[in-house]
Each structure stands twice: as structure tokens, then as C-alpha cells.
Scaffold this motif. Sequence first.
Motif, PDB file in Angstrom:
ATOM      1  N   ALA A   1      -6.214   3.808   1.591  1.00 51.95           N
ATOM      2  CA  ALA A   1      -6.108   5.250   1.818  1.00 51.95           C
ATOM      3  C   ALA A   1      -6.514   6.032   0.572  1.00 51.95           C
ATOM      4  CB  ALA A   1      -4.683   5.606   2.223  1.00 51.95           C
ATOM      5  N   LEU A   2      -6.147   5.545  -0.604  1.00 52.77           N
ATOM      6  CA  LEU A   2      -6.554   6.212  -1.842  1.00 52.77           C
ATOM      7  C   LEU A   2      -8.074   6.200  -1.984  1.00 52.77           C
ATOM      8  CD1 LEU A   2      -3.834   4.836  -4.297  1.00 52.77           C
ATOM      9  CD2 LEU A   2      -4.007   7.163  -3.396  1.00 52.77           C
ATOM     10  N   ASP A   3      -8.694   5.079  -1.627  1.00 48.80           N
ATOM     11  CA  ASP A   3     -10.162   5.009  -1.665  1.00 48.80           C
ATOM     12  C   ASP A   3     -10.769   5.996  -0.675  1.00 48.80           C
ATOM     13  OD1 ASP A   3     -10.247   3.071  -3.645  1.00 48.80           O
ATOM     14  OD2 ASP A   3     -10.410   1.393  -2.241  1.00 48.80           O
ATOM     15  N   PHE A   4     -10.177   6.096   0.502  1.00 48.63           N
ATOM     16  CA  PHE A   4     -10.671   7.022   1.516  1.00 48.63           C
ATOM     17  C   PHE A   4     -10.542   8.457   1.018  1.00 48.63           C
ATOM     18  CE2 PHE A   4     -10.668   9.511   5.386  1.00 48.63           C
ATOM     19  CZ  PHE A   4     -11.565   8.855   6.209  1.00 48.63           C
ATOM     20  N   ALA A   5      -9.399   8.777   0.397  1.00 47.58           N
ATOM     21  CA  ALA A   5      -9.186  10.127  -0.128  1.00 47.58           C
ATOM     22  C   ALA A   5     -10.181  10.439  -1.236  1.00 47.58           C
ATOM     23  CB  ALA A   5      -7.756  10.261  -0.639  1.00 47.58           C
ATOM     24  N   ALA A   6     -10.476   9.448  -2.077  1.00 50.72           N
ATOM     25  CA  ALA A   6     -11.431   9.657  -3.161  1.00 50.72           C
ATOM     26  C   ALA A   6     -12.823   9.958  -2.612  1.00 50.72           C
ATOM     27  CB  ALA A   6     -11.474   8.429  -4.063  1.00 50.72           C
TER      28      ALA A   6
END
Length: 203
Positions: A84-89
Motif C-alpha cells: 500500500a505504501l508503494d501504491f501511495a508513492a
Amino acid sequence: MRPDTLGVVLAGGLARRMGGGDKPLRPLAGRPMLAHVLERLAPQVAAVVINANGAPGRFPACGLAVGAAGAAGPAGPLAGVLAALDFAAERRDCAWVVSVPGDSPLIPPDLAARLHAARAAAGVPLACARSGGFAHPPVGLWPVGLREDLRAALLAGERKIDRWTARHGCAEVEWPTVPCDPFFNANTPEELAEAEALLHAGA
């Protein structure tokens, strides 16, 4: 609503106590349990994604992006948070992620707001929920800025959420358990029936 925050539903569990399959898709009060989670989480954040291993076509009705585990591979909730952090980035408009399990259909409507407030007040980068005197590490607030640190920790074998969050500082926010625990998990058929009774009672 927090326009700077992405929501993620962690749905990668094996549901062994539920007899296998996708636990969030189990029917609850006439709808998939996932629908109840999304109904409560979506108004609080800019967007919601689902983290689940396997074919994303299993979630066609939700109309949301489905991401698999992060680069560290399937390593439990932390890998889902990393994905999810990668997606948000990649979105570039969300600096934070709020995570909730896919088997928690009663999450509170002020979850994102209170996690953000507690983190800011404590001067730490992370926050997680508590109820009934117990912490719920998978129900948390995560900064995109720590994603590479989390990736390195996962690749090094870290699997415990609270051990990783303790390294950086994590505020805990207590919710009351009356009239019901907002972080109730439906892990078994009996608990699913209990969740349905709570929903019918107006939880």
C-alpha cells in the motif's frame, strides 16, 4: 476525509478458522464482509485499495485496485502495508496509509482522524488503534516516507508489526468497547454470526 491518506484493506489471510477461501467475501448481513469494511473506511480517506494475494478478479464487485504483497514477498500484514505504501508513492498525492483488516466490519468512522491526531500530538511517525486495553497493530497509520525502511526490514526477516513500529515511535489510540468493540474480528463462523447480530443491533 483525509485527502493525503490512502486506505488499504488487508485481505491476504488464509482464513483457516473460517474453512479457507477469502474471508472478507463471506456474507454478512446480506453483503460481503468487505462491503461493510469499505463502507466505513472509504469516507475517511482519499482512496482505498485491497491487498490480497492471488488473482485480483476475485474482487470484481468492489471496483477497487487490488495489489499483491510487496517486494519482500508474502510476509503477513507488514507486506500488505508495504504494498500500500508503494501504491501511495506512485499516486504522489498521498503521504500516509491507514490500514485495516478485511475481517473487521465495525471499524469506527473517526479512525483516520484520530490516528493522525495522536501521531501529531506524540510527535512520532506512526499510530495504531487500541480497544479493551489491547493494541491492534494491523489497524494503523503509516508514513510513505518509511517504506524503504520497512522494505529493508521485511527482506531482513522482520514479521512483527509492533517490533518494527517501536523502532520509529508509535502512538496508540484507545477506543471504547461499549456498545461494541469497533475492532472486532470475525475469524470463525461463530464470530461472523456475532458480527451480524451486532450489525442488526445497530453497531
